[in-house]
Structures are given as C-alpha cells and as structure tokens.
Design an enzyme around this catalytic site. Structure first.
Site, short mmCIF file in Angstrom:
data_model
loop_
_atom_site.label_atom_id
_atom_site.label_comp_id
_atom_site.label_asym_id
_atom_site.label_seq_id
_atom_site.Cartn_x
_atom_site.Cartn_y
_atom_site.Cartn_z
CE1 TYR A 1 -3.97 2.16 0.70
CE2 TYR A 1 -2.65 3.13 2.45
CZ TYR A 1 -3.78 3.15 1.65
OH TYR A 1 -4.70 4.18 1.78
CD GLU B 1 8.06 2.00 -0.86
OE1 GLU B 1 7.83 3.04 -1.51
OE2 GLU B 1 9.09 1.86 -0.18
CD GLN C 1 5.49 10.61 16.37
OE1 GLN C 1 5.14 11.20 17.38
NE2 GLN C 1 6.68 10.78 15.82
NE ARG C 2 -0.60 7.74 9.55
CZ ARG C 2 -1.09 6.54 9.25
NH1 ARG C 2 -2.37 6.29 9.37
NH2 ARG C 2 -0.28 5.59 8.85
CB VAL D 1 -13.18 4.39 13.64
CG1 VAL D 1 -14.56 4.94 13.96
CG2 VAL D 1 -12.10 5.41 13.96
CB SER D 2 -15.38 0.08 11.41
OG SER D 2 -14.11 -0.22 10.90
CG ASN D 3 -11.89 -3.75 14.02
OD1 ASN D 3 -12.65 -4.09 13.12
ND2 ASN D 3 -10.69 -4.28 14.15
P1 NAD Z 1 -12.65 1.41 0.69
O1 NAD Z 1 -11.93 0.12 0.76
O2 NAD Z 1 -13.94 1.55 1.42
O3 NAD Z 1 -12.91 1.84 -0.82
C1 NAD Z 1 -12.07 1.48 -1.87
C2 NAD Z 1 -12.94 1.17 -3.08
O4 NAD Z 1 -12.10 0.83 -4.20
C3 NAD Z 1 -13.86 -0.02 -2.85
O5 NAD Z 1 -15.15 0.27 -3.34
C4 NAD Z 1 -13.21 -1.14 -3.67
O6 NAD Z 1 -14.13 -2.12 -4.08
C5 NAD Z 1 -12.60 -0.36 -4.81
N1 NAD Z 1 -11.47 -1.03 -5.46
C6 NAD Z 1 -10.41 -1.64 -4.88
N2 NAD Z 1 -9.60 -2.15 -5.81
C7 NAD Z 1 -10.14 -1.85 -7.02
C8 NAD Z 1 -9.76 -2.11 -8.36
N3 NAD Z 1 -8.64 -2.79 -8.66
N4 NAD Z 1 -10.57 -1.66 -9.34
C9 NAD Z 1 -11.71 -0.98 -9.07
N5 NAD Z 1 -12.12 -0.71 -7.82
C10 NAD Z 1 -11.34 -1.13 -6.80
O7 NAD Z 1 -11.62 2.53 1.19
P2 NAD Z 1 -11.85 4.09 1.47
O8 NAD Z 1 -11.58 4.33 2.88
O9 NAD Z 1 -13.13 4.51 0.87
O10 NAD Z 1 -10.63 4.71 0.65
C11 NAD Z 1 -10.84 5.30 -0.63
C12 NAD Z 1 -9.51 5.86 -1.13
O11 NAD Z 1 -9.02 6.85 -0.23
C13 NAD Z 1 -8.41 4.81 -1.29
O12 NAD Z 1 -7.68 5.09 -2.44
C14 NAD Z 1 -7.55 5.02 -0.06
O13 NAD Z 1 -6.22 4.66 -0.28
C15 NAD Z 1 -7.70 6.53 0.15
N6 NAD Z 1 -7.48 6.86 1.56
C16 NAD Z 1 -8.44 6.59 2.48
C17 NAD Z 1 -8.20 6.87 3.84
C18 NAD Z 1 -9.22 6.60 4.89
O14 NAD Z 1 -8.92 6.75 6.08
N7 NAD Z 1 -10.44 6.23 4.56
C19 NAD Z 1 -6.95 7.40 4.21
C20 NAD Z 1 -5.99 7.62 3.23
C21 NAD Z 1 -6.27 7.37 1.91
N1 UDP Z 2 -5.92 -0.85 15.93
C1 UDP Z 2 -6.30 -1.32 17.17
N2 UDP Z 2 -7.34 -2.20 17.20
C2 UDP Z 2 -8.03 -2.61 16.12
C3 UDP Z 2 -7.64 -2.10 14.86
C4 UDP Z 2 -6.57 -1.24 14.79
O1 UDP Z 2 -5.71 -0.97 18.19
O2 UDP Z 2 -8.97 -3.39 16.27
C5 UDP Z 2 -4.82 0.13 15.87
C6 UDP Z 2 -3.77 -0.16 14.80
O3 UDP Z 2 -2.76 -1.03 15.31
C7 UDP Z 2 -3.23 1.24 14.51
C8 UDP Z 2 -4.44 2.14 14.73
O4 UDP Z 2 -5.36 1.38 15.50
O5 UDP Z 2 -2.23 1.58 15.44
C9 UDP Z 2 -5.11 2.57 13.44
O6 UDP Z 2 -5.34 1.41 12.66
P1 UDP Z 2 -6.18 1.42 11.32
O7 UDP Z 2 -6.13 0.03 10.77
O8 UDP Z 2 -7.51 2.03 11.56
O9 UDP Z 2 -5.42 2.44 10.36
P2 UDP Z 2 -3.88 2.72 10.03
O10 UDP Z 2 -2.99 1.84 10.83
O11 UDP Z 2 -3.76 2.47 8.58
O12 UDP Z 2 -3.71 4.14 10.42
#
Ligand code: NAD
Ligand code: UDP
Length: 326
Positions: free
Chosen positions: A146, A148, A277-278, A189-191
């Site tokens: 993801y 890279e 951290q982020r 968050v969803s978890n």
């Molecule tokens: P998500 O997994 O809910 O949505 C991704 C969508 O892309 C899904 O509908 C999936 O079916 C579709 N998809 C995956 N591979 C595909 C392919 N090869 N061809 C066509 N469709 C494909 O994720 P999200 O949270 O909605 O993220 C959307 C975008 O935002 C992503 O590119 C993600 O990297 C970027 N992003 C999201 C977050 C976040 O926190 N939600 C953070 C950083 C970047």
């Molecule tokens: N995390 C957690 N419990 C869970 C899922 C994730 O403690 O059930 C932690 C995870 O290790 C990370 C942070 O929550 O430190 C955010 O994880 P998430 O998968 O939401 O996003 P990302 O790591 O990509 O920021």
C-alpha cells in the site's frame, strides 16, 4: 455549458460513495466504477435510480475508456487488513490503476484527483507531518504494498503532469471515518464501535499509546472538492486530515463512553510496521484551499455509532464480524 462529466473510481467504497453523493448534489454526471472487492452495492443503493449516476463493474488494473472531464481516483482498499489480503493486487491497483487513470486523463484532457495517503510518510520520525517530509517507509514490509504503491502512484501523477501537462491534484488523506465503513473492514474506528455495540471486548493493538488523527468523512469530502475546484490550481501534494490527535486507548475509552458499552479492553499484538504516531500539518490546506475540518471527533463518532447501531439492529451486518487481531 453542460455540467462536468465525472468518473469516480472506487465509488462504491466508504469515501467514494460519499463523494458520488456530493457530486450528484452539485449536478454532476457521475460514472462510478468499482470492482466491489471492498466496496458494496448497498453504499449506493439510495442513489441507484438517480438519473445522473451510472455504476459499472471494472477493475482499474485494466485500461479505462469513458468520456469525462474530471476523474477522482479512489480505487484501492484502504484498511491494512483488506490491503494485506492480496498485497500483489494492492500494488497493481495503486500503480496500474494510476497509470490507466492518467492515460484516460491525458486522452480526454481531464483534470484528475489522486487519493494518496498519510501512509506515504510511513512510520514518521518527524511530527506533525508536513508535505515537505519525504517519509520513513519500509519498502519490503507487510504495509509496503500500500505505502509504496501509493508513493509510486504519486510519482506517476507528477511525471504525467511534467511530461504531458495533465492537470493533476494529489491529496494525502489521513485517517478518515464515518458511516458506510464496513463492520468487517478492520480499521480501528469501525472495529471499536462494532465491538462496543455488541458487548465484545475492544481489541487494542500493542500498548494502545500509538496515535492517529481522525477526520470525519464530510470534512474530507469538502477538502477533496475544494482541491479539485481550487483557483489558482494546486497540484499538491496537500495533506487533508484532522489535526486532533489521540491515542488508541483514548479512542477506545471515548467510544465506550459514547455507546454506554460495558465492554472491556483487551490487548493484542501490534501489527508489523504499525506507525507510532500520525498527525497532519494542514497549514497548506488552510492557506491554499481555505479548508479545515469542522466536525469534532466526538460529533463524528456519534454519527458513526448511530449508523452502525441502526444497521446492526436491522441485522444487515449479521454475517460480518469485526475484524480482530493482526
Ligand atoms: P474502501 O476500501 O472503502 O474503498 C475502496 C474502493 O475501491 C472499494 O469500493 C473497492 O471495491 C474499490 N477497489 C479496490 N480495488 C479496485 C480495483 N482494482 N478496481 C476498481 N475498484 C477497486 O476505502 P476508502 O476508505 O473509501 O478509501 C478510498 C480511497 O481513499 C483509497 O484510495 C484510499 O487509499 C484513500 N485513503 C483513504 C483513507 C481513509 O482513512 N479512509 C486514508 C488515506 C487514503
Ligand atoms: N488498531 C487497534 N485495534 C483494532 C484495529 C486497529 O488498536 O482493532 C490500531 C492499529 O494497530 C493502529 C491504529 O489502530 O495503530 C489505526 O489502525 P487502522 O487500521 O484504523 O489504520 P492505520 O494503521 O492504517 O492508520
């Protein structure tokens, strides 16, 4: 003049479905393409009969053809659990997807937005993260498909801009949450919300002191649209996220309080290369886009909890468990 015709890749996903909805409110013609690997039809079900929305099943690793004026490239799984299930497909989606989208933009003369990510900063050794920071990414770790992949996609976007003059807009999106995340998505968050509502233990990974900064989806979509519309144009990269930082322990306690759940916390191993951290530095978004988030973490969590509560009550998620440990 007719309204812009807009392609949204990944439009059936969490963020993509909110974006499609907002674009339709702005009178756009919207073509959503998705391979439905992590996205679901239900996310767009309420718009299914909308006269200006078309939905097509397509994998962005194959070439694209459509008559469009604007493209939002969101196709890619965003949850670590999901993107690590098939890491080679994740890299292909990021890199070949970017290439195919950029080729379409070049042929069509279309403006193209890339949903990049804070993951390009890896496990950052500077805090908060500004756009000038080049990152600290493990190129061979389990997250690198993801991280890279998205870094290479940024490279392609800027090379198409330099070589072919394609009008690109690259945003680095930080952790975003809200309704329409899937209960089995695996993000924190969803978890935590699903676990709290079901009375199950909340799975905190590591010691829970690692931090993230969570942005509500409506704020993010505002930022994405502001970036696409910016005049003068801004290619980016621009950080989009909420600078309010919190630890995973604090997030768990807030969700327990807001749901009234009596679940306990359990500690599970920290996944490999989990950033410690982020926090986004959003000075650039503030000055160039006049954008900053408005929704507090608690207000956004209440909306998200209400969404999960309703869908769990209706039994719509009955076969989907919250994704547990790494
Ligand atoms: P998500 O997994 O809910 O949505 C991704 C969508 O892309 C899904 O509908 C999936 O079916 C579709 N998809 C995956 N591979 C595909 C392919 N090869 N061809 C066509 N469709 C494909 O994720 P999200 O949270 O909605 O993220 C959307 C975008 O935002 C992503 O590119 C993600 O990297 C970027 N992003 C999201 C977050 C976040 O926190 N939600 C953070 C950083 C970047
Ligand atoms: N995390 C957690 N419990 C869970 C899922 C994730 O403690 O059930 C932690 C995870 O290790 C990370 C942070 O929550 O430190 C955010 O994880 P998430 O998968 O939401 O996003 P990302 O790591 O990509 O920021």
């Amino acid at each position: 003049m007719s309204e812009p015709r807009v392609l949204v890749t990944g439009g059936a996903g969490f963020v993509g479905s909110h974006l499609c909805e907002r674009l339709l409110c702005l009178d756009r013609e919207v073509l959503c393409i998705d391979d439905f690997s992590t996205g679901v039809h239900e996310n767009l079900a309420h718009l299914r009969h909308h006269p200006r929305l078309r939905i097509a099943t397509h994998d962005v690793t194959s070439p694209l053809s459509a008559d469009v004026d604007e493209i939002y490239n969101l196709a890619c799984p965003a949850s670590p659990v999901q993107y690590q299930k098939n890491p080679i497909q994740t890299t292909k989606t990021s890199v070949l997807g970017a290439l195919n989208v950029l080729e379409l933009a070049r042929r069509q003369g279309a403006r193209v937005f890339q949903a990049s990510t804070s993951e390009v900063y890896g496990d950052p050794n500077t805090h908060p993260q500004a756009e000038a920071y080049w990152g600290h990414v493990n190129p061979i770790g389990v997250r690198s498909c993801y991280d890279e992949g998205k870094r290479c996609a940024e490279t392609l976007f800027f090379d198409y801009h330099r070589l072919h003059g394609v009008p690109v807009r690259v945003a680095r999106i930080f952790n975003t949450f809200g309704p329409r995340m899937r209960p089995d998505d695996g993000r924190v968050v969803s978890n935590f919300i699903v676990q709290a509502l079901r009375g199950q233990p909340l799975t905190v990974f590591g010691n829970g002191l690692q931090t993230r900064s969570f942005c509500y989806v409506d704020d993010l979509v505002d930022g994405v649209l502001a970036m696409m519309a910016a005049d003068p144009p801004i290619t980016g990269p621009v950080n989009l996220g909420n600078p309010a930082e919190c630890s995973m322990i604090d997030l768990a306690k807030t969700i327990l309080r807001l749901t009234g759940s009596r679940s306990r916390l359990i500690f599970e191993p920290l996944p490999a290369d989990d950033p410690k951290q982020r926090q986004p530095d959003i000075s650039l978004a503030r000055s160039a886009l006049d954008w900053e988030p408005k929704v507090t973490l608690e207000a956004g969590l209440l909306e998200t909890i209400a969404y999960f509560d309703e869908h769990l009550m209706l039994g719509q998620f009955s076969r989907q468990a919250a994704c547990g440990g790494p």
